[in-house]
Scaffold this motif. Structure first.
Motif, PDB file in Angstrom:
ATOM      1  N   ARG A  48     -42.166   5.218 -58.436  1.00  0.00           N
ATOM      2  CA  ARG A  48     -40.979   4.602 -57.855  1.00  0.00           C
ATOM      3  C   ARG A  48     -40.919   3.136 -58.274  1.00  0.00           C
ATOM      4  O   ARG A  48     -41.841   2.360 -58.018  1.00  0.00           O
ATOM      5  N   LYS A  49     -39.815   2.781 -58.911  1.00  0.00           N
ATOM      6  CA  LYS A  49     -39.680   1.410 -59.403  1.00  0.00           C
ATOM      7  C   LYS A  49     -39.599   0.399 -58.268  1.00  0.00           C
ATOM      8  O   LYS A  49     -40.117  -0.719 -58.378  1.00  0.00           O
ATOM      9  N   ASP A  50     -38.953   0.775 -57.144  1.00  0.00           N
ATOM     10  CA  ASP A  50     -38.846  -0.169 -56.035  1.00  0.00           C
ATOM     11  C   ASP A  50     -40.198  -0.454 -55.404  1.00  0.00           C
ATOM     12  O   ASP A  50     -40.479  -1.585 -54.983  1.00  0.00           O
ATOM     13  N   ASP A  51     -41.085   0.573 -55.354  1.00  0.00           N
ATOM     14  CA  ASP A  51     -42.436   0.342 -54.831  1.00  0.00           C
ATOM     15  C   ASP A  51     -43.227  -0.582 -55.754  1.00  0.00           C
ATOM     16  O   ASP A  51     -43.965  -1.462 -55.298  1.00  0.00           O
ATOM     17  N   ALA A  53     -41.963  -2.826 -57.792  1.00  0.00           N
ATOM     18  CA  ALA A  53     -41.412  -4.178 -57.672  1.00  0.00           C
ATOM     19  C   ALA A  53     -41.920  -4.869 -56.418  1.00  0.00           C
ATOM     20  O   ALA A  53     -42.266  -6.060 -56.429  1.00  0.00           O
ATOM     21  N   ALA A  54     -41.992  -4.116 -55.302  1.00  0.00           N
ATOM     22  CA  ALA A  54     -42.468  -4.709 -54.049  1.00  0.00           C
ATOM     23  C   ALA A  54     -43.929  -5.121 -54.153  1.00  0.00           C
ATOM     24  O   ALA A  54     -44.327  -6.194 -53.661  1.00  0.00           O
ATOM     25  N   ARG A  57     -44.138  -8.171 -56.443  1.00  0.00           N
ATOM     26  CA  ARG A  57     -43.549  -9.332 -55.764  1.00  0.00           C
ATOM     27  C   ARG A  57     -44.538  -9.922 -54.753  1.00  0.00           C
ATOM     28  O   ARG A  57     -44.689 -11.136 -54.642  1.00  0.00           O
ATOM     29  N   ASP A  71     -36.909 -11.079 -59.334  1.00  0.00           N
ATOM     30  CA  ASP A  71     -36.069  -9.873 -59.363  1.00  0.00           C
ATOM     31  C   ASP A  71     -35.332  -9.738 -60.696  1.00  0.00           C
ATOM     32  O   ASP A  71     -35.251  -8.641 -61.262  1.00  0.00           O
TER      33      ASP A  71
END
Length: 392
Positions: A48-51, A53-54, A57, A71
């Motif tokens: 998962r790309k959002d995981d 990125a988090a 970050r 971002d």
């Protein structure tokens, strides 16, 4: 750049390359943070790309003002390598991949473009020749008129250094203290008696007392909301150097008020900015000017020296708080100061009108407005302030 297969080692290389790109864009990163990011990526995975990125970050971003840079860099770095290479090698002002959202920050473009230049020796040589011929008369004229918001990362650093050298000679007024002089409204009694005793009771002149010139104290209020991100850092560096010999009190305001007097005691501008960054907790957030002025009135009213203080309010006026509170507090501030001057970067637009609620209140209450969006305006600031202060 694609993630690749972790078993072949490409994942670690890509995370390292991504971290180095962030460091070129100005994020404070060291090897420990990069190692932590690689470890976090191994634990989270790339399903998962959002995981992903988090996780990155949390490991790589330590300042609120760097979130937008992260971002945009993440979106450009891990989406389409060919598109990113073509786009950033030419340093386009707006990114096709960001067409549906915000345009890429110029320092993100420049940081990723630096990697492509390093991989192409012929292009690096050509760019080196272009850099040798930089800062011609036309380049200097362009930077003088360039809006701070439109500068690339390297241009911003250069303009920041130039801004630190701009003087701000503030107007002087006649103070209450007096000294001996040839001209003055009153006779210097003590010195007259001394002369009389020296010349057998007949003084040959009448010494006078003349009022000394003094610099008006400054109260500097700097908006550190998201819309003022670029202007705030540069103007803090400018005011730190240009007012170092003047009596001053400096505060930053966003959703609250931050006292920056201790950082401003530092002689080095970079150290001042580093300390200010630690103290400011609401950088790049909203603007609650009325609430911040209420805090100033309650906790720091003694910083206003009689009615001699000049207030420099640096903001775009995009306030999200109560208009009634703002109107009441700005009225109080005006009653307890000599002049309230609004330094507004939005005045760069010829058709600018204070239509926002906060801007309308400020426009009605302040004693004058000045533009501060480029180097040329900063150089003209002293003369413009003098003209406004001379008005009744």
């Amino acid at each position: 750049m694609r993630l690749g297969d972790a078993r072949s080692g490409k994942l670690s290389e890509n995370i390292t390359g991504f971290s180095r790109a962030l460091r070129r864009a100005g994020l404070p990163l060291d090897s420990s943070k990069i190692s932590l990011a690689i470890e976090a990526t191994m634990l989270v995975g790339v399903d998962r790309k959002d995981d992903l990125a988090a996780a990155l970050r949390a490991c790589l971003v330590s300042r609120p003002e760097d979130l937008v840079v992260f971002d945009q860099m993440f979106a450009a770095f891990f989406k389409d390598p060919e598109l990113t290479r073509q786009l950033l090698s030419q340093l386009l002002p707006k990114a096709p991949i960001a067409a549906k959202g915000l345009p890429l920050k110029s320092r993100v473009q420049e940081a990723l473009a630096a990697k492509n230049k390093r991989n192409d020796p012929f292009k690096a040589k050509e760019d080196g020749l272009q850099l040798d011929a930089a800062m011609t008369a036309s380049d200097q004229a362009r930077l003088q008129q360039a809006d701070f918001q439109s500068l690339s990362a390297s241009e911003f650093q250069l303009v920041e250094r130039l801004a630190r050298k701009i003087a701000l000679p503030l107007p002087r007024i006649q103070g209450r203290r007096t000294r001996s002089g040839r001209k003055g409204e009153r006779i210097h009694g003590a010195q007259t008696l001394r002369l009389a005793a020296k010349y057998d009771g007949e003084p040959w002149a009448l010494p006078r007392l003349q009022r000394q010139k003094q610099v008006l104290p400054l109260l500097i209020l700097v908006d550190i909301s998201g819309s003022m991100e670029r202007y705030a850092r540069l103007l803090l560096a400018f005011l730190h150097q240009s007012t170092r010999n003047h009596p001053r009190h400096v505060f930053a305001f966003g959703t609250g008020l931050t006292d920056l007097n201790l950082p401003f005691k530092q002689s080095d501008p970079d150290e001042m900015l580093a300390q200010a960054n630690v103290q400011i907790q609401d950088f790049a957030g909203g603007t609650q000017l009325g609430q911040s002025l209420a805090e100033l009135r309650i906790r720091h009213a003694k910083k206003l020296t009689g009615r001699r203080t000049i207030v420099l309010l640096i903001s775009d006026g995009l306030d999200t708080g109560s208009a009634l509170t703002l109107d009441s507090e700005i009225a109080w501030l005006k009653r307890h100061s000599r002049k309230v001057l609004w330094l507004n970067p939005l005045l760069r637009f010829d058709a600018y009108a204070p239509l926002a609620t906060g801007a309308a209140v400020l426009h009605q209450r302040v004693d004058g407005m000045l533009a501060i969006h480029n180097l040329s305006r900063l150089e003209e600031l002293a003369s413009a302030m003098t003209k406004l202060l001379q008005k009744n």
